[in-house]
Motif scaffolding. Structure first.
Motif, PDB file in Angstrom:
ATOM      1  N   TYR A 222      30.654 -48.990 -11.891  1.00 26.46           N
ATOM      2  CA  TYR A 222      30.581 -47.812 -11.028  1.00 26.46           C
ATOM      3  C   TYR A 222      30.387 -46.558 -11.858  1.00 26.46           C
TER       4      TYR A 222
ATOM      5  N   PRO B 292      31.063 -51.349  -1.371  1.00 27.19           N
ATOM      6  CA  PRO B 292      29.995 -51.595  -2.352  1.00 27.19           C
ATOM      7  C   PRO B 292      29.387 -52.994  -2.244  1.00 27.19           C
TER       8      PRO B 292
ATOM      9  N   ILE C  99      26.920 -47.215  -7.462  1.00 24.68           N
ATOM     10  CA  ILE C  99      27.021 -48.635  -7.832  1.00 24.68           C
ATOM     11  C   ILE C  99      25.890 -48.930  -8.809  1.00 24.68           C
TER      12      ILE C  99
ATOM     13  N   CYS D 138      26.469 -44.196  -2.864  1.00 27.85           N
ATOM     14  CA  CYS D 138      27.173 -44.723  -1.679  1.00 27.85           C
ATOM     15  C   CYS D 138      27.277 -43.755  -0.513  1.00 27.85           C
TER      16      CYS D 138
ATOM     17  N   TRP E 152      37.767 -49.225  -6.999  1.00 30.11           N
ATOM     18  CA  TRP E 152      37.365 -48.049  -6.208  1.00 30.11           C
ATOM     19  C   TRP E 152      38.270 -47.854  -4.984  1.00 30.11           C
TER      20      TRP E 152
ATOM     21  N   LEU F 189      30.045 -41.838  -5.110  1.00 28.81           N
ATOM     22  CA  LEU F 189      30.228 -43.001  -5.973  1.00 28.81           C
ATOM     23  C   LEU F 189      28.874 -43.681  -6.164  1.00 28.81           C
TER      24      LEU F 189
END
Lengths: 273, 273
Positions: free
Chosen positions: B134, B203, B113, B224, B177, B111
């Motif tokens: 995202y 996040p 950010i 992430c 998320w 993922l």
């Protein structure tokens, strides 16, 4: 040898050029070194870091004397980490202790290579041509963070704080680094004095080998690594790094205090669109 | 939820905006999300990475399942390295094997950010507000280089090669998320399928804690970290990373070949002056 500096003018504009006898002969930019015809007295200008690198590549273990002291073999390829653009400050600007960190902060006096043209997979000869000139770097480190986590050495974090990459005061093109010594003083006491000729990878070798890893852009800086004599800076102390022919880079460590977040000036943020 | 993309138009200009039903509703930029009024068919546009980060911060060991598999304790602060701007490519662009490297290249589905506003020393609440949205990241790694030198793990080098940071296809704002899974397929065979809720640092926690280390700028990306199922990519193989609600990021690894060095396009290089 020519000396190149970057300044902020009274109206907030940024000017770059060749400095001689107290005057700035303005040039378009480092990647397009074409004179604009303007000549300005440097007394009316505020000095900035002499370039605005998109990235700073900082070498570890690039001097034979330090490798011997650490009892480490010299590497076969430059060993490096990245310092972000926001870590860069110029001569005279304060190094700010992070609010979140009360530990040891170390100085490292280093030669800096300033890239003049984009290069990728460059031969040593092409790499030599891609070097615009040389500057001084204080590669500041939050030393206690490096090995705080035993499973992951935090090089980027420990060396990536805002203001932890002092660069300046000038870039000197045509500089013969082979004969030069780098001297670091902490509050006027000499702590480092080492010959640049002791480097493991020469500047052109560094640029050539690193350009096989990632594309180097005009204005990027490679900090060539330090040698023996690294130590810690107390709050309020001043680190001055000198190479005869380039000048002296002095920065004082200021105690932690909250810093207002400035709005993003136009053109400084990553160009999103 | 809104879906944001960045494209190159036929005249070489770059446009950013909200995508809906095959049309781009153009906005000024990610940091100034103000509509320009222009609406363009996406069929006439070439997709790019949805933002142009000045830096990418890539986390290590941020999922409980992977920490357990590696038998490492979860960290107390995000552990990260930096990937340079030149490593970023968009969906569909080829990952290029470096000329100098014949070893194992690994995918890591993550993922991403995307930061929407400058932040430093941000609280968790301020950090949540600073997240624009995202995206998906393939944090590509030249795995054999990581521990090639026993004295210095080469995180920045192994993960910093040009094209080793795939980002896209879109940024989704307002994305939940917490309920999502990330799926990575290698040539259509599922290799990763993990819940984002297994993250060690959420996040907003990541943005808050990392903003204590360095200033985050609009367009910067935090990858992430990945979870279990990482593996290697053979030349010619395609990695596809999917999170339902964001989309699919597909990139193919191309064999090594010399790449011409393009001249620096205006505005892309670090702004030296």
């Amino acid at each position: 040898m020519d000396t190149w500096m970057r300044f902020m003018s009274n109206d907030g504009g940024i000017v770059f050029g060749r400095v001689e006898g107290g005057y700035l002969h303005e040039y378009e930019s480092l990647e397009q070194p074409v004179p604009t015809g303007a000549v300005l007295s440097t007394r009316a200008l505020t000095p900035l870091a002499p370039c605005a690198p998109g990235k700073v590549i900082a070498l570890w273990n690039n001097f034979h004397a330090l490798a011997a002291k650490l009892d480490k073999p010299v590497p076969t390829h430059p060993l490096f980490l990245l310092k972000p653009a926001a870590s860069v400050i110029g001569a005279g600007e304060p190094i700010r202790r992070p609010l979140s960190y009360a530990g040891k902060i170390a100085y490292e006096g280093e030669l800096g290579i300033v890239i003049g043209r984009r290069c990728r997979d460059a031969s040593v000869e092409e790499a030599a041509d891609a070097i615009f000139g040389y500057t001084l770097v204080n590669d500041v480190t939050a030393a206690d963070l490096l090995n705080e986590n035993p499973h992951f050495p935090q090089w980027c974090r420990a060396k990536g704080f805002d203001t932890f990459c002092c660069i300046g005061p000038a870039i000197v093109s045509g500089f013969a680094w082979q004969q030069a010594h780098l001297v670091t003083k902490l509050d006027d006491v000499e702590r480092q004095n080492y010959p640049l000729a002791d480097m493991v990878f020469s500047p052109a070798q560094q640029v050539s080998l690193i350009s096989q890893d990632l594309t180097l852009e005009p204005g990027d800086v490679i900090a060539c690594g330090t040698s023996v004599g690294v130590g810690s800076i107390k709050d309020g102390a001043t680190v001055s790094i000198t190479i005869d022919g380039i000048g002296t880079l002095s920065n004082t460590l200021s105690a932690a205090h909250a810093e207002p977040v400035a709005p993003v000036p136009p053109g400084v943020a990553a160009g999103v669109v």
